[in-house]
Motif scaffolding. Structure first.
Motif, PDB file in Angstrom:
ATOM      1  N   TYR A  51       0.840  -1.194   0.000  1.00  0.00           N
ATOM      2  CA  TYR A  51       0.000   0.000   0.000  1.00  0.00           C
ATOM      3  C   TYR A  51       0.877   1.246   0.000  1.00  0.00           C
ATOM      4  N   TRP A  52       0.616   2.171  -0.927  1.00  0.00           N
ATOM      5  CA  TRP A  52       1.292   3.464  -0.928  1.00  0.00           C
ATOM      6  C   TRP A  52       0.354   4.551  -0.437  1.00  0.00           C
ATOM      7  N   GLY A  53      -0.858   4.561  -0.960  1.00  0.00           N
ATOM      8  CA  GLY A  53      -1.785   5.637  -0.627  1.00  0.00           C
ATOM      9  C   GLY A  53      -1.412   6.925  -1.328  1.00  0.00           C
ATOM     10  N   GLY A  54      -2.301   7.886  -1.258  1.00  0.00           N
ATOM     11  CA  GLY A  54      -2.041   9.181  -1.872  1.00  0.00           C
ATOM     12  C   GLY A  54      -1.746  10.231  -0.799  1.00  0.00           C
ATOM     13  N   ASN A  55      -0.944  11.187  -1.080  1.00  0.00           N
ATOM     14  CA  ASN A  55      -0.303  11.482  -2.334  1.00  0.00           C
ATOM     15  C   ASN A  55       1.180  11.234  -2.163  1.00  0.00           C
ATOM     16  N   ASP A  56       1.758  10.395  -3.029  1.00  0.00           N
ATOM     17  CA  ASP A  56       3.166  10.037  -2.854  1.00  0.00           C
ATOM     18  C   ASP A  56       4.118  11.047  -3.487  1.00  0.00           C
ATOM     19  N   HIS A  57       3.586  12.033  -4.224  1.00  0.00           N
ATOM     20  CA  HIS A  57       4.406  13.075  -4.859  1.00  0.00           C
ATOM     21  C   HIS A  57       5.550  12.472  -5.680  1.00  0.00           C
ATOM     22  N   ARG A  58       5.227  11.346  -6.326  1.00  0.00           N
ATOM     23  CA  ARG A  58       6.150  10.635  -7.227  1.00  0.00           C
ATOM     24  C   ARG A  58       7.326   9.978  -6.517  1.00  0.00           C
ATOM     25  N   TYR A  59       7.238   9.827  -5.204  1.00  0.00           N
ATOM     26  CA  TYR A  59       8.299   9.144  -4.462  1.00  0.00           C
ATOM     27  C   TYR A  59       8.057   7.637  -4.382  1.00  0.00           C
ATOM     28  N   GLY A  60       6.845   7.203  -4.649  1.00  0.00           N
ATOM     29  CA  GLY A  60       6.542   5.791  -4.527  1.00  0.00           C
ATOM     30  C   GLY A  60       6.185   5.403  -3.107  1.00  0.00           C
ATOM     31  N   ASP A  61       6.656   4.244  -2.672  1.00  0.00           N
ATOM     32  CA  ASP A  61       6.255   3.685  -1.382  1.00  0.00           C
ATOM     33  C   ASP A  61       6.698   4.545  -0.207  1.00  0.00           C
ATOM     34  N   VAL A  62       7.943   5.023  -0.247  1.00  0.00           N
ATOM     35  CA  VAL A  62       8.514   5.738   0.891  1.00  0.00           C
ATOM     36  C   VAL A  62       9.008   7.105   0.460  1.00  0.00           C
ATOM     37  N   ILE A  63       8.579   8.145   1.178  1.00  0.00           N
ATOM     38  CA  ILE A  63       9.060   9.504   0.954  1.00  0.00           C
ATOM     39  C   ILE A  63      10.174   9.795   1.963  1.00  0.00           C
ATOM     40  N   GLY A  64      11.295  10.307   1.480  1.00  0.00           N
ATOM     41  CA  GLY A  64      12.310  10.814   2.400  1.00  0.00           C
ATOM     42  C   GLY A  64      13.345   9.822   2.879  1.00  0.00           C
ATOM     43  N   GLY A  65      13.396   8.631   2.326  1.00  0.00           N
ATOM     44  CA  GLY A  65      14.486   7.728   2.664  1.00  0.00           C
ATOM     45  C   GLY A  65      14.096   6.537   3.507  1.00  0.00           C
ATOM     46  N   ALA A  66      15.046   5.613   3.659  1.00  0.00           N
ATOM     47  CA  ALA A  66      14.803   4.310   4.271  1.00  0.00           C
ATOM     48  C   ALA A  66      14.410   4.393   5.740  1.00  0.00           C
ATOM     49  N   MET A  67      14.756   5.474   6.410  1.00  0.00           N
ATOM     50  CA  MET A  67      14.430   5.578   7.831  1.00  0.00           C
ATOM     51  C   MET A  67      12.933   5.490   8.081  1.00  0.00           C
ATOM     52  N   PHE A  68      12.116   5.874   7.093  1.00  0.00           N
ATOM     53  CA  PHE A  68      10.670   5.885   7.272  1.00  0.00           C
ATOM     54  C   PHE A  68      10.002   4.574   6.823  1.00  0.00           C
ATOM     55  N   ASP A  69      10.768   3.623   6.379  1.00  0.00           N
ATOM     56  CA  ASP A  69      10.210   2.414   5.778  1.00  0.00           C
ATOM     57  C   ASP A  69       9.418   1.579   6.786  1.00  0.00           C
ATOM     58  N   ILE A  70       8.261   1.091   6.344  1.00  0.00           N
ATOM     59  CA  ILE A  70       7.442   0.146   7.091  1.00  0.00           C
ATOM     60  C   ILE A  70       7.392  -1.137   6.261  1.00  0.00           C
ATOM     61  N   THR A  71       7.649  -2.279   6.875  1.00  0.00           N
ATOM     62  CA  THR A  71       7.682  -3.525   6.113  1.00  0.00           C
ATOM     63  C   THR A  71       6.491  -4.436   6.372  1.00  0.00           C
ATOM     64  N   GLY A  72       5.815  -4.286   7.496  1.00  0.00           N
ATOM     65  CA  GLY A  72       4.670  -5.163   7.734  1.00  0.00           C
ATOM     66  C   GLY A  72       4.097  -4.989   9.120  1.00  0.00           C
TER      67      GLY A  72
END
Length: 256
Positions: A31-52
Motif C-alpha cells: 500500500y502506498w496511498g495518496g499522495n506520494d508526490h512521485r516518491y513511490g512507497d517511501v518519501i524521504g528515505g529508508a528511515m521511514f520504511d514500514i515492512t509489515g
C-alpha cells in the motif's frame, strides 16, 4: 476410545495460542496511498520504511506489531514542526475499502478511503520508549469528523520546504464530539530500528468479535503508510475446549 483421544488432541491444538494475521507492506501489493508526490512507497528515505504488521486477538487481548525502521527515531526533522516527526495513531476497522483499483491505491486518502471505526490514541507520540494509549470509538459519519490528517502535524510548506504524504489519517481528533473514549487503555513499546508493539484488552468492545481486522498506521508525516486487512483467527470456544477435556477424562477412566 482411540477416536475420542484423537479428537481431543485436535481440539486442544485449536485451543492453543491464537495465530497472528499478517499485513505486508513490501513488494508488488504494498500500500502506498495518496499522495506520494512521485516518491513511490517511501518519501524521504529508508528511515521511514514500514515492512509489515501482525495482528493477534487471543481471547480479548489484542496485540499489534508494526515493523518499521522509524522505531526509535521520533523527533527527527524539526523543520516539520517544533517536536519533529512522531508516531501516528493506529486506526482499526472490520472492513477495508480503499479508493482505486490499482495495486498500490495511489489515490486513497482519509477523505475517500476506509471509514475507520476505532483509534489507538498515543499519550506521547514523540516518546522513543513508548507509553500508554487510549482506545476511542470513531462515530462520525466520515473520517473528517473523527480524525486529524498529516497536514495537522507538518508545519513546513508542502512542495517547497518539504514533501510528505498529505491527506492521510494520522491521529484521533480527541476534541471532536463524534469520538468516544471507551475507557480502555493499553501500552505500547518501541524497539529501536525494528518496530512498535501495542497491547490492549478489548473486552466489551466490537473489536473483540472481529474475525477480520483492517489497520492503518504511519508516522505523523505519513512518509510511509501500512494499510490493509487480515484474518484474525479466534481461539477455540469454551464449548470445544470442554469437549476436548471430556474426551481426555474418558481416556483416563478407560485406563482406570
Amino acid at each position: 476410545m482411540k477416536h475420542a483421544i484423537l479428537a481431543a488432541a485436535a481440539l486442544l491444538a485449536f485451543a492453543g495460542p491464537a495465530q497472528a494475521g499478517v499485513i505486508s507492506d513490501t513488494g508488488a501489493g504494498a500500500y502506498w496511498g495518496g499522495n506520494d508526490h512521485r516518491y513511490g512507497d517511501v518519501i524521504g528515505g529508508a528511515m521511514f520504511d514500514i515492512t509489515g504488521a501482525t495482528v493477534t486477538l487471543d481471547g480479548s487481548m489484542l496485540t499489534i506489531r508494526i515493523a518499521t525502521a522509524f522505531a526509535g527515531h521520533a523527533g527527527t526533522a524539526t523543520y516539520a514542526g517544533p517536536k519533529g516527526i512522531g508516531y501516528g495513531d493506529v486506526f482499526l476497522g472490520a472492513s477495508w475499502n480503499p479508493a482505486g483499483t490499482d495495486a498500490h491505491h495511489t489515490g486513497d486518502k482519509a477523505a475517500n478511503g476506509t471509514k475507520w471505526a476505532y483509534g489507538l490514541n498515543l499519550d506521547d507520540r514523540w516518546n522513543n520508549q513508548g507509553g500508554s494509549f487510549s482506545l476511542y470509538e470513531l462515530n462520525g459519519a466520515t473520517n473528517a469528523y473523527n480524525i486529524l490528517n498529516s497536514e495537522s502535524f507538518m508545519k513546513c510548506t508542502l512542495g517547497s520546504q518539504c514533501y510528505y504524504r498529505n491527506g492521510q489519517a494520522t491521529a484521533v481528533k480527541t476534541t471532536s464530539s463524534t469520538v468516544r473514549q471507551t475507557g480502555h487503555t493499553g501500552t505500547w513499546t518501541v524497539t529501536r530500528d525494528q518496530g512498535l508493539l501495542f497491547n490492549i484488552d478489548v473486552r466489551g468492545t466490537a473489536l473483540a468479535g472481529y474475525g477480520d481486522m483492517a489497520l492503518h498506521w504511519g508516522q505523523t508525516c505519513q512518509n510511509d503508510v501500512i494499510e490493509g486487512i487480515t484474518d484474525v483467527p479466534e481461539p477455540a470456544s469454551p464449548v470445544l475446549i470442554g469437549l476436548a477435556l471430556a474426551a481426555l477424562a474418558l481416556r483416563r477412566r478407560a485406563r482406570a
